[in-house]
Scaffold this motif. Sequence first.
Motif, short mmCIF file in Angstrom:
data_model
loop_
_atom_site.label_atom_id
_atom_site.label_comp_id
_atom_site.label_asym_id
_atom_site.label_seq_id
_atom_site.Cartn_x
_atom_site.Cartn_y
_atom_site.Cartn_z
N GLY A 117 0.80 -1.22 0.00
CA GLY A 117 0.00 0.00 0.00
C GLY A 117 0.83 1.26 0.00
O GLY A 117 0.47 2.24 0.63
N ILE A 118 1.95 1.25 -0.73
CA ILE A 118 2.81 2.43 -0.80
C ILE A 118 2.38 3.28 -1.99
O ILE A 118 2.40 2.83 -3.12
N ASP A 119 2.02 4.52 -1.74
CA ASP A 119 1.58 5.44 -2.78
C ASP A 119 2.28 6.77 -2.55
O ASP A 119 1.82 7.61 -1.78
N THR A 155 3.95 0.14 -6.77
CA THR A 155 4.43 0.20 -8.15
C THR A 155 5.83 -0.37 -8.24
O THR A 155 6.60 -0.35 -7.27
N LYS A 156 6.16 -0.88 -9.40
CA LYS A 156 7.46 -1.52 -9.62
C LYS A 156 8.61 -0.59 -9.25
O LYS A 156 9.57 -0.99 -8.61
N CYS A 188 12.00 -1.26 -5.81
CA CYS A 188 13.33 -1.50 -6.37
C CYS A 188 13.27 -2.11 -7.75
O CYS A 188 14.23 -2.74 -8.20
N GLY A 189 12.14 -1.97 -8.41
CA GLY A 189 12.01 -2.37 -9.80
C GLY A 189 12.23 -3.84 -10.09
O GLY A 189 12.57 -4.21 -11.18
N ASN A 190 12.00 -4.70 -9.10
CA ASN A 190 12.34 -6.11 -9.32
C ASN A 190 11.19 -7.07 -9.08
O ASN A 190 11.39 -8.17 -8.65
N HIS A 191 9.98 -6.63 -9.37
CA HIS A 191 8.86 -7.56 -9.28
C HIS A 191 7.86 -7.24 -10.38
O HIS A 191 7.85 -6.14 -10.92
N PRO A 192 7.03 -8.22 -10.73
CA PRO A 192 6.03 -7.96 -11.77
C PRO A 192 4.99 -6.96 -11.29
O PRO A 192 4.83 -6.76 -10.08
N PRO A 193 4.28 -6.33 -12.21
CA PRO A 193 3.24 -5.38 -11.81
C PRO A 193 2.19 -6.04 -10.93
O PRO A 193 1.89 -7.21 -11.07
N SER A 207 3.27 -10.63 -4.93
CA SER A 207 4.51 -11.13 -5.47
C SER A 207 5.47 -11.37 -4.31
O SER A 207 5.58 -10.54 -3.42
N THR A 208 6.17 -12.47 -4.34
CA THR A 208 7.17 -12.75 -3.33
C THR A 208 8.51 -12.81 -4.04
O THR A 208 8.68 -13.53 -5.00
N ILE A 209 9.46 -12.02 -3.56
CA ILE A 209 10.76 -11.98 -4.19
C ILE A 209 11.85 -11.97 -3.15
O ILE A 209 11.61 -11.72 -1.98
N SER A 210 13.03 -12.27 -3.58
CA SER A 210 14.22 -12.14 -2.75
C SER A 210 15.24 -11.39 -3.55
O SER A 210 15.39 -11.62 -4.74
#
Length: 122
Positions: free
Chosen positions: A65-67, A93-94, A98-103, A116-119
């Motif tokens: 929920g970051i806007d 938003t991507k 840090c620009g490293n996950h899908p929309p 989305s879950t990322i490492s």
Amino acid sequence: MVNVSNPIIIDQEYCPWNLCNKQIPSKVKISNVSFKNIKGTSTTPLAVNFICSRSVPCDNVEISGIDRTYTGHKGLINSQCSNVKLATIVNVTKVLACGNHPPIITSKNHTKSHTSTISRSN
């Protein structure tokens, strides 16, 4: 938040008055941190900044929920991450994750969202 600088930040390389040795990484473990429902404007283009320790990376950091909107004229709003494992990213938003996950995919009634879950470790 209204017109803040450094609105969302973890900085384990912070060194006031240059009294630190940045070659020695922090040994403080940061984990299980949540940044949720943060809205507003930033006076700096770097709206999300996670700089974690090389020796003990941050883990299980949740952003949802970051806007954020950048009000200045020094480029586009962006984020920076190093040595952090983002566990959950929802409704962000991507560019602010840090620009490293899908929309993020959100339903029309905004009650369901794709998570989305990322490492990431740099």
